[in-house]
Design an enzyme around this catalytic site. Structure first.
Site, PDB file in Angstrom:
ATOM      1  N   GLY A 176      -0.759  -2.048  -5.984  1.00  0.00           N
ATOM      2  CA  GLY A 176      -1.569  -3.219  -5.638  1.00  0.00           C
ATOM      3  C   GLY A 176      -2.987  -2.788  -5.287  1.00  0.00           C
ATOM      4  O   GLY A 176      -3.950  -3.503  -5.543  1.00  0.00           O
TER       5      GLY A 176
ATOM      6  N   CYS B 174     -10.916   2.248   6.902  1.00  0.00           N
ATOM      7  CA  CYS B 174     -10.949   2.968   5.622  1.00  0.00           C
ATOM      8  C   CYS B 174     -12.264   3.731   5.407  1.00  0.00           C
ATOM      9  O   CYS B 174     -12.274   4.822   4.836  1.00  0.00           O
ATOM     10  CB  CYS B 174     -10.713   1.996   4.472  1.00  0.00           C
ATOM     11  SG  CYS B 174     -11.718   0.504   4.576  1.00  0.00           S
TER      12      CYS B 174
ATOM     13  N   GLU C  83     -13.225  -9.254  -0.393  1.00  0.00           N
ATOM     14  CA  GLU C  83     -14.010  -7.998  -0.436  1.00  0.00           C
ATOM     15  C   GLU C  83     -14.360  -7.671  -1.893  1.00  0.00           C
ATOM     16  O   GLU C  83     -14.214  -6.542  -2.358  1.00  0.00           O
ATOM     17  CB  GLU C  83     -13.208  -6.851   0.192  1.00  0.00           C
ATOM     18  CG  GLU C  83     -12.696  -7.164   1.589  1.00  0.00           C
ATOM     19  CD  GLU C  83     -11.910  -6.034   2.235  1.00  0.00           C
ATOM     20  OE1 GLU C  83     -12.289  -5.609   3.335  1.00  0.00           O
ATOM     21  OE2 GLU C  83     -10.920  -5.573   1.642  1.00  0.00           O
TER      22      GLU C  83
ATOM     23  N   HIS D  40       0.757  -1.259   0.000  1.00  0.00           N
ATOM     24  CA  HIS D  40       0.000   0.000   0.000  1.00  0.00           C
ATOM     25  C   HIS D  40       0.788   1.311   0.000  1.00  0.00           C
ATOM     26  O   HIS D  40       0.227   2.345   0.328  1.00  0.00           O
ATOM     27  CB  HIS D  40      -0.959   0.036   1.197  1.00  0.00           C
ATOM     28  CG  HIS D  40      -2.144  -0.889   1.085  1.00  0.00           C
ATOM     29  ND1 HIS D  40      -2.039  -2.238   1.008  1.00  0.00           N
ATOM     30  CD2 HIS D  40      -3.477  -0.627   1.034  1.00  0.00           C
ATOM     31  CE1 HIS D  40      -3.240  -2.785   0.935  1.00  0.00           C
ATOM     32  NE2 HIS D  40      -4.137  -1.826   0.935  1.00  0.00           N
TER      33      HIS D  40
ATOM     34  N   CYS E  89     -16.784   2.086   1.330  1.00  0.00           N
ATOM     35  CA  CYS E  89     -15.784   2.682   0.426  1.00  0.00           C
ATOM     36  C   CYS E  89     -16.079   2.355  -1.038  1.00  0.00           C
ATOM     37  O   CYS E  89     -15.771   3.160  -1.921  1.00  0.00           O
ATOM     38  CB  CYS E  89     -14.383   2.150   0.725  1.00  0.00           C
ATOM     39  SG  CYS E  89     -13.653   2.815   2.211  1.00  0.00           S
TER      40      CYS E  89
HETATM   41  O1  FUB Z   1      -6.774  -1.923   1.575  1.00  0.00           O
HETATM   42  C1  FUB Z   1      -7.199  -0.647   1.976  1.00  0.00           C
HETATM   43  C2  FUB Z   1      -8.661  -0.681   2.287  1.00  0.00           C
HETATM   44  O2  FUB Z   1      -8.917  -1.574   3.347  1.00  0.00           O
HETATM   45  C3  FUB Z   1      -9.534  -1.186   1.161  1.00  0.00           C
HETATM   46  O3  FUB Z   1      -9.915  -0.231   0.262  1.00  0.00           O
HETATM   47  C4  FUB Z   1     -10.677  -1.735   1.899  1.00  0.00           C
HETATM   48  O4  FUB Z   1     -11.454  -2.606   1.133  1.00  0.00           O
HETATM   49  C5  FUB Z   1     -10.017  -2.407   3.071  1.00  0.00           C
HETATM   50  O5  FUB Z   1      -9.559  -3.664   2.716  1.00  0.00           O
HETATM   51 ZN    ZN Z   2     -13.738   0.983   3.494  1.00  0.00          ZN
END
Ligand code: FUB
Ligand code: ZN
Length: 669
Positions: free
Chosen positions: A218, A438, A342, A167, A360
């Site tokens: 990623g 998030c 997810e 990330h 999100c």
């Molecule tokens: O990976 C960052 C955030 O955390 C993602 O956008 C969400 O789905 C959660 O996994």
């Molecule tokens: Zn989220």
């Protein structure tokens, strides 16, 4: 781009939200959500999962300071909860990195929300808190611009070695978004400079050069953020980096396969799909994988399709859009049918009680929709924005502003959430915070920036995409038009549009005809040339001082799902205008699955208070199945008997504001 109309969203500075529904939400963000989230980022909310976000920035900043002061200082290597697989000298607890690898992004989203609030409500005290937070963040930045506390604290030699999972580019994307917003709100560029320096650092490492990494994020978001950074700074290097990420994704050999992912399993067959890297983006036809990642990518693709006038990229966006809204979107606007990864599930697989439908992801749909509108004003995009805005978005947050849903199911039996592991991701009530938080700050920044979704414009046309009470100014060739929208949405379909120009001047206003509306009336079209196109009514005239009155007939609609949605067979959902309704235990008792609607139900509207929120509830006579007097689990079939009962529906976004109880959107009919 042949045959397209490119239009621009309107800067928040030029809009004032006056809407009863949204002004209240924005003020809730200002008064409650932003201060509450600042407490959460500093781990000061009692009984909530800690964030560690600001803690990590402070630790990273201290490491910098020690390195500057002590020549023999050795940077420590620490482990992190569940993620890090490096030498395990755990170090002093107060100096470790805690939380998820992307914890930095929570600050970035929060500062973005603060920026939108400051644009609309200048507030020196809040600005001071924000400046101090920025100071803490900037102190963590490395001399070459690198700014991700996970690696700064743990091991800088490992940075950019795991783009797939770790990330860094996601944090870059959010940092850019927050920094641009804060700069636009305050004119202060400290955070913007920091974001540019981090982007420059990434551009050093990544790109097509032989000495560079041919990687890409990623978790997407850097793409759309870099497009924004390019538009704000005018620096082509940011456009080129964003476009590089878009173009590189999906190429063979698969970039992530060459990375060291430590203990994290690589053998999952669909791993390319999870990151939308299974094909070059222009060849993609189906929305797959992690839903938030997907719609963030598609938003970035739409940005670059517009910026580079790339028809093939635009065509890919249109195909992916179509796949989502025709096959993979819940009636509430939720996307992501499975908690596994997810992710999107396969077409028409939209289970109600195990839905993921992450908050999100719906916010990402808003981003995607507005970008599609900017490329081509077709009302279906705005229809989806509206669906998100009156259902998942306000529902993602408690009416009090201090509790949040991450997952947005369409059916809940609390006992199942507590006892059935397959539903452990579904919470029957909103949570104070999440380890992976998030969604809450994402909601804050989206609601804070709602004004930028209402209109888009070209030199001589203004599109009204959403009927949100607002005031905006439009600079014309010779005069300035003051445009005021008054709206009863989402509770009634009356809209007034006041236009006042200093000197009469000809231009066009395009009004969206909502997809749910079968009949509308409009008054005030004298001397106007009108045309209906792509779901908009284009009105061209010499505007001086006028008032248009619109009435969109807002009927209760009983809706079926496509027969391929197995979960909804024999069931119907209720909508009125853009609002999806649901049944809740608080109004209808337990065992909602026994309830049944009449085919020709007659609905009555009822003004109702739910936790202080005044809403329109719906009532209709229906049925409750009588329980047979069986003594065994299974028994010979006999005619099902029902008794009369009144069913009460409330707006979906208000569910779970009166304690824990059952809820369902789809009801037997
Ligand atoms: O990976 C960052 C955030 O955390 C993602 O956008 C969400 O789905 C959660 O996994
Ligand atoms: Zn989220």
């Amino acid at each position: 781009m042949s045959g397209n109309i490119l239009s621009n969203p309107i800067d928040l500075k030029r809009i004032r939200i006056t809407d009863a529904f949204w002004k209240k939400e924005i003020e809730l963000v200002r008064d409650t959500v932003v201060p509450y989230q600042w407490e959460a980022l500093n781990d000061r909310v009692p009984d909530a999962q800690p964030s560690y976000c600001m803690h990590n920035f402070k630790v990273a900043g201290n490491i910098n300071r020690k390195e500057e002061q002590e020549t023999d200082y050795v940077r420590p290597v620490y482990t992190v909860n569940g993620f890090c697989v490096w030498p395990d000298d755990p170090g002093k607890p107060e100096e470790r990195f805690y939380g998820f690898v992307f914890q930095d992004s929570d600050f970035a989203k929060w500062i973005e929300a603060v920026a939108y609030i400051l644009q609309q409500y200048p507030d020196q005290k809040l600005e001071k808190v924000a400046d101090e937070a920025i100071d803490i963040v900037c102190k963590a930045q490395q001399p070459d611009g690198y700014l991700d506390t996970f690696y700064i604290i743990n091991d800088m030699s490992k940075r950019f070695t795991n783009l797939r999972d770790h990330h860094e580019l996601y944090c870059l994307g959010h940092l850019i978004e927050g920094a641009v917003a804060y700069y636009e709100a305050t004119g202060k560029d400290r955070l913007l400079q920091a974001a540019c320096r981090y982007a420059d650092c990434v551009a050093e490492y990544m790109g097509s050069g032989t000495h560079q990494l041919h990687g890409y994020p990623g978790h997407e978001i850097a793409e759309m953020a870099l497009a924004r950074l390019y538009e704000v700074t005018g620096q082509e290097k940011y456009r080129d980096l964003g476009l590089y990420f878009i173009n590189e994704r999906g190429k063979r050999p698969y970039y992530f396969d060459g990375e060291d992912h430590g203990a994290i399993d690589q053998s999952v067959a669909l791993r390319y799909h999870y990151h939308q890297a299974h094909l070059p983006v222009r060849e993609q036809t189906e929305a797959v994988g992690h839903a938030v990642r997907a719609v963030y990518l598609y938003s970035g693709m739409a940005d670059f399709a517009r910026l580079t006038q790339d028809d093939s990229l635009k065509a890919a966006c249109e195909r992916l859009w179509e796949d989502i809204v025709q096959r993979k979107m819940y009636i509430t606007g939720g996307i992501g049918g499975t908690h596994i990864g997810e992710s999107f599930s396969f077409a028409y697989d939209l289970p109600n009680d195990t839905a993921y439908a992450e908050t999100c992801a719906s916010i990402g749909m808003m981003f995607f929709a507005r970008r599609m509108l900017e490329m081509n004003p077709v009302s279906q995009y705005a229809d989806v924005m509206e669906r998100e805005l009156y259902n998942i978005v306000p529902g993602g947050m408690g009416l009090e502003g201090t509790s949040f849903f991450y997952v947005n199911p369409l059916e809940v039996v609390p006992e199942a959430c507590h006892k059935d592991e397959r539903k452990a991701h579904v919470k029957p009530v909103r949570q104070k915070w999440f380890g992976c938080a998030c969604c809450p700050p994402n909601l804050a920044r989206l609601i804070g920036s709602i004004g930028t979704y209402v209109f888009t414009e070209t030199k001589d046309t203004v599109w009204v995409h959403l009927y949100i009470g607002s005031h905006m100014e439009k600079q014309l060739r010779i005069s300035t038009a003051q445009i005021d929208v008054e709206s009863g949405f989402p509770w009634d379909g009356h809209v007034k549009l006041h236009v006042a120009c200093d000197t009469a001047e000809t231009f066009t206003i395009a009004l969206r005809i909502p997809g749910w509306c079968r009949t509308y009336r409009i008054k005030g079209l004298e001397n106007a040339v009108t045309e209906e196109k792509n779901g908009y009514l284009y009105i061209t005239k010499a505007w001086k001082s006028e008032c248009l009155e619109l009435e969109f007939l807002m009927e209760v609609q009983v809706l079926d799902a496509d027969a391929r949605v197995r979960e909804d067979i024999g069931k119907a959902a209720v909508m009125r205008g853009p609002v999806v309704y649901c049944l809740e235990e608080a109004d209808n008792g337990k065992e909602l699955h026994l309830l049944k609607m009449d085919e020709d139900a007659v609905f009555e509207m009822e003004q109702k208070e739910i936790a202080g929120e005044s809403v329109i509830a719906l009532r209709a006579e229906g049925w409750r199945q009588k329980k047979a007097q069986n003594t065994t689990l299974y028994y010979p079939h006999r005619r099902t008997e029902y008794e009369r009962t009144t069913l009460t529906w409330i707006p979906y976004y208000t569910w779970a504001n009166r304690g824990e109880g059952e809820m369902q959107v789809w009801t037997r009919i």
